[in-house]
Design an enzyme around this catalytic site. Structure first.
Site, PDB file in Angstrom:
ATOM      1  N   SER A  73      19.080   0.195 -18.785  1.00 22.56           N
ATOM      2  CA  SER A  73      20.169   0.563 -17.760  1.00 22.56           C
ATOM      3  C   SER A  73      18.542   0.537 -17.093  1.00 22.56           C
ATOM      4  O   SER A  73      17.972   0.878 -15.228  1.00 22.56           O
ATOM      5  CB  SER A  73      19.750   1.245 -17.129  1.00 22.56           C
ATOM      6  OG  SER A  73      19.417   2.639 -17.913  1.00 22.56           O
TER       7      SER A  73
ATOM      8  N   ASN B 188      22.174  13.117 -22.121  1.00 26.08           N
ATOM      9  CA  ASN B 188      23.085  13.402 -20.798  1.00 26.08           C
ATOM     10  C   ASN B 188      23.082  14.374 -19.991  1.00 26.08           C
ATOM     11  O   ASN B 188      23.163  14.209 -18.559  1.00 26.08           O
ATOM     12  CB  ASN B 188      24.355  13.686 -22.063  1.00 26.08           C
ATOM     13  CG  ASN B 188      25.016  13.065 -22.507  1.00 26.08           C
ATOM     14  OD1 ASN B 188      25.009  10.806 -22.917  1.00 26.08           O
ATOM     15  ND2 ASN B 188      26.012  12.749 -23.810  1.00 26.08           N
TER      16      ASN B 188
ATOM     17  N   HIS C 265      38.841   1.853  25.171  1.00 24.87           N
ATOM     18  CA  HIS C 265      39.332   0.032  25.203  1.00 24.87           C
ATOM     19  C   HIS C 265      38.529  -0.724  25.537  1.00 24.87           C
ATOM     20  O   HIS C 265      38.818  -1.611  25.782  1.00 24.87           O
ATOM     21  CB  HIS C 265      41.017   0.439  26.078  1.00 24.87           C
ATOM     22  CG  HIS C 265      41.342   1.711  25.887  1.00 24.87           C
ATOM     23  ND1 HIS C 265      42.809   1.668  24.010  1.00 24.87           N
ATOM     24  CD2 HIS C 265      42.212   2.396  26.576  1.00 24.87           C
ATOM     25  CE1 HIS C 265      43.060   2.597  24.953  1.00 24.87           C
ATOM     26  NE2 HIS C 265      43.464   3.152  25.991  1.00 24.87           N
TER      27      HIS C 265
ATOM     28  N   SER D  93      15.977 -17.864  17.185  1.00 24.83           N
ATOM     29  CA  SER D  93      16.291 -18.562  16.606  1.00 24.83           C
ATOM     30  C   SER D  93      15.273 -19.765  16.172  1.00 24.83           C
ATOM     31  O   SER D  93      14.373 -20.464  16.943  1.00 24.83           O
ATOM     32  CB  SER D  93      17.680 -18.959  17.445  1.00 24.83           C
ATOM     33  OG  SER D  93      18.115 -20.793  17.233  1.00 24.83           O
TER      34      SER D  93
ATOM     35  N   LYS E  70      16.187 -17.961  22.886  1.00 22.59           N
ATOM     36  CA  LYS E  70      17.121 -16.638  21.928  1.00 22.59           C
ATOM     37  C   LYS E  70      16.290 -15.647  21.999  1.00 22.59           C
ATOM     38  O   LYS E  70      14.848 -15.086  21.384  1.00 22.59           O
ATOM     39  CB  LYS E  70      18.410 -16.889  21.251  1.00 22.59           C
ATOM     40  CG  LYS E  70      19.091 -18.551  21.353  1.00 22.59           C
ATOM     41  CD  LYS E  70      20.583 -17.313  22.369  1.00 22.59           C
ATOM     42  CE  LYS E  70      21.080 -16.209  20.831  1.00 22.59           C
ATOM     43  NZ  LYS E  70      21.747 -17.069  19.601  1.00 22.59           N
TER      44      LYS E  70
ATOM     45  N   ASN F 229      17.510 -12.463  19.423  1.00 26.38           N
ATOM     46  CA  ASN F 229      19.142 -11.591  19.006  1.00 26.38           C
ATOM     47  C   ASN F 229      18.575 -10.431  18.843  1.00 26.38           C
ATOM     48  O   ASN F 229      17.539 -10.010  17.802  1.00 26.38           O
ATOM     49  CB  ASN F 229      19.059 -12.585  18.008  1.00 26.38           C
ATOM     50  CG  ASN F 229      19.637 -13.675  17.907  1.00 26.38           C
ATOM     51  OD1 ASN F 229      19.922 -14.480  19.426  1.00 26.38           O
ATOM     52  ND2 ASN F 229      18.897 -14.833  16.362  1.00 26.38           N
TER      53      ASN F 229
ATOM     54  N   GLU G 127      22.704  -5.862  14.264  1.00 26.07           N
ATOM     55  CA  GLU G 127      23.367  -6.153  13.594  1.00 26.07           C
ATOM     56  C   GLU G 127      23.617  -5.934  11.949  1.00 26.07           C
ATOM     57  O   GLU G 127      24.680  -5.881  11.744  1.00 26.07           O
ATOM     58  CB  GLU G 127      23.220  -7.651  13.953  1.00 26.07           C
ATOM     59  CG  GLU G 127      23.379  -8.445  15.569  1.00 26.07           C
ATOM     60  CD  GLU G 127      23.355  -9.812  15.798  1.00 26.07           C
ATOM     61  OE1 GLU G 127      24.274 -10.194  16.467  1.00 26.07           O
ATOM     62  OE2 GLU G 127      22.623 -10.407  14.676  1.00 26.07           O
TER      63      GLU G 127
ATOM     64  N   TYR H 105      30.763  13.107 -21.265  1.00 29.30           N
ATOM     65  CA  TYR H 105      30.337  12.009 -20.527  1.00 29.30           C
ATOM     66  C   TYR H 105      30.454   9.811 -21.335  1.00 29.30           C
ATOM     67  O   TYR H 105      31.303  10.510 -22.541  1.00 29.30           O
ATOM     68  CB  TYR H 105      28.459  11.596 -21.126  1.00 29.30           C
ATOM     69  CG  TYR H 105      27.818  10.432 -20.711  1.00 29.30           C
ATOM     70  CD1 TYR H 105      26.590  10.492 -19.253  1.00 29.30           C
ATOM     71  CD2 TYR H 105      27.120   9.563 -21.525  1.00 29.30           C
ATOM     72  CE1 TYR H 105      26.254   9.495 -19.057  1.00 29.30           C
ATOM     73  CE2 TYR H 105      27.041   8.714 -21.058  1.00 29.30           C
ATOM     74  CZ  TYR H 105      25.772   8.281 -19.432  1.00 29.30           C
ATOM     75  OH  TYR H 105      25.495   7.223 -19.933  1.00 29.30           O
TER      76      TYR H 105
ATOM     77  N   GLN I  17      26.672   4.614 -16.284  1.00 28.96           N
ATOM     78  CA  GLN I  17      25.932   4.698 -16.206  1.00 28.96           C
ATOM     79  C   GLN I  17      25.915   3.579 -14.743  1.00 28.96           C
ATOM     80  O   GLN I  17      24.668   3.366 -13.904  1.00 28.96           O
ATOM     81  CB  GLN I  17      25.591   3.236 -17.024  1.00 28.96           C
ATOM     82  CG  GLN I  17      23.638   2.705 -17.352  1.00 28.96           C
ATOM     83  CD  GLN I  17      23.501   1.802 -18.482  1.00 28.96           C
ATOM     84  OE1 GLN I  17      23.653   2.100 -19.166  1.00 28.96           O
ATOM     85  NE2 GLN I  17      23.671   0.473 -18.238  1.00 28.96           N
TER      86      GLN I  17
END
Length: 474
Positions: A22, A109, A155, A276, A282, A284, A289, A316, A321
């Site tokens: 890990s 642990n 709406h 763009s 453009k 953006n 986003e 454990y 992990q």
């Protein structure tokens, strides 16, 4: 030979080493691991479990290891599996066999559970601070737009006009609840599991409460099995994070809409937009986003953690992990989004004239015509029908309510008088909502005042807990 390899007759398969290691991601815990180790070894000496001179040697060695890791001078390897074994190996290389005494009375642990709690409480304080910075930006926009009127929507259809300040304060309230949830979860994170051992505690006469005090925990996790086997504090954080990113995503969606040519309500600063590669015109709203898009990965980490834990027996299991990568990624995703959002809101240009023009060319004042008739003692349902007929007439005549002559108004109800032109003005419509939490200017100013008080409380909380976390390394 691995540090735990005494009972094995052959080395682990290289693929096993690679698959189970890990260190690729849990190296993020390095300084927290060392922080916990410093407190642990101090306790071992205090309880006369190891000699004081050995403890001092280990502490000096740990600080050297910490500096080397920070400077990128330490080699962290998959052969040593995780951050705990890597730190211990580096310590032994630095000070010799005495470094092996560090692990007395603890297990990986309870060690990893400690590291994660140290990391997460630090992250919570940082995220609360970033949320408060975003609230500050929203409040600044609200203060600057106490006269700015825009259509309110249901709406995604124009419903009733509201102050832009009122709209901003709605998000301040959402983020306030996010802050409350994080602050509320903090005491459940801020408890020490160290001393639980692998699952049953330890035979050594350790002082768990001393370690907890050294690390500024509120106390200990009392049951040793619970201490090492549950990650509900991670799940709670991921759930809170999912709500935060959901609120950010909703605000992102509105910024995307408002900055379009169809709305033209706001313009985002160039510093928070991209262009763009093909279309030179453009601009953006990519930050908004992308934040909207990243909500999916945060939700995914929550569901992944719940799924990992749902079938695990106490205590454990290696499955656990999987508790780290999602938590790390969520923290970094939130920190990145919030750090960008505050200045993006602060630098956003609000196109007041376009907002007002939109309100002047709709029927969002229709409810006020109905309320006007109700105040003349016409039952609301009858008033509703009258106004519906008036709106239909306007649509067919290509007019709005304020375009109607008094003669035209009288077609629908003799109760309508000249004062209707004042009643239906957007400014009057907005300020008529003079109830607690309403969009009238005075009520919005109240909201801002209350929000500023809570913001000051949050900043004080951040200051208090920022001093408490990571004090050992300081």
């Amino acid at each position: 030979m691995k540090l735990w390899g005494g009972r094995f007759t052959k080395p682990t398969n290289e693929l096993v080493d690679e698959y189970t290691a890990s260190i690729r991601f849990d190296q993020k815990l390095a300084q927290y691991d060392i922080q916990g180790s410093l407190a642990h070894v101090t306790m071992l000496a205090k309880c006369n479990i190891i000699p004081h001179e050995d403890a001092e040697t280990i502490k000096k060695g740990l600080k050297i290891v910490a500096d080397k890791i920070t400077a990128g001078e330490a080699e962290l390897t998959e052969a040593n599996e995780d951050i705990h074994m890597n730190v211990e190996k580096l310590l032994i290389d630095e000070i010799g066999a005495v470094g092996g005494k560090l692990h007395t009375g603890r297990s990986r642990n309870d060690q990893v559970a400690l590291d994660m709690r140290l990391y997460l409480r630090d992250a919570i304080v940082t995220i609360v601070e970033l949320l408060s910075n975003l609230q500050t930006s929203l409040i600044e926009q609200a203060n600057a737009n106490l006269e700015t009127i825009l259509p309110g929507y249901t709406h995604l259809q124009r419903a009733q006009p509201v102050l832009f300040a009122h709209h901003m304060m709605a998000y301040v309230s959402m983020f306030e609840r996010d802050i409350e949830r994080l602050k509320g979860s903090f005491p459940r994170v801020n408890r020490s599991p160290l001393g639980a051992g692998a699952l049953a505690g330890t035979t050594f006469p350790i002082d768990r409460h001393f370690v907890a005090e050294q690390l500024n925990f509120d106390g200990i996790v009392e049951n040793s099995l619970d201490a090492v086997s549950d990650r509900d504090f991670v799940v709670e954080f991921l759930a809170n994070a999912s709500l935060i990113i959901m609120h950010l995503s909703r605000l992102s969606e509105e910024l995307v809409q408002w900055s379009s040519a169809e709305f033209k309500f706001v313009e985002l600063d160039d510093a928070f937009c991209t262009g763009s590669s093909m279309m030179p015109q453009k601009k953006n709203p990519d930050v908004a986003e992308l934040v909207r898009g990243k909500s999916g990965r945060v939700y995914g980490h929550l569901i992944g953690m719940l799924t990992t834990l749902k079938g695990l027996p106490i205590a454990y299991n290696k499955d656990m992990q999987e508790d780290k990568e999602g938590m790390f990624d969520t923290v970094e995703t939130l920190k990145g989004a919030l750090a960008l959002f505050a200045p993006m809101i602060s630098t956003m240009e609000v196109k007041k004239e376009n907002m007002y023009a939109a309100v002047a060319e709709d029927f969002s004042n229709a409810t006020d015509l109905a309320d006007y008739l109700v105040n003349k003692e016409l039952p609301f349902r009858e008033a509703h029908a009258v106004v519906g007929q008036a709106v239909l007439y306007c649509i067919q005549s290509n007019k709005f309510l304020l375009d109607l002559t008094m003669e035209e108004f009288k077609q629908f109800s003799e109760l309508i008088d000249e004062d209707i032109y004042h009643v239906l003005k957007p400014e009057t419509v907005v300020n008529a909502r003079d109830v607690a939490g309403g969009t009238a200017k005075g009520r919005v100013q109240e909201q801002i005042s209350f929000a500023n008080q809570r913001l000051n409380d949050t900043k004080e909380w951040v200051s208090t807990f920022a001093e408490k976390v990571n004090v050992w390394m300081k």
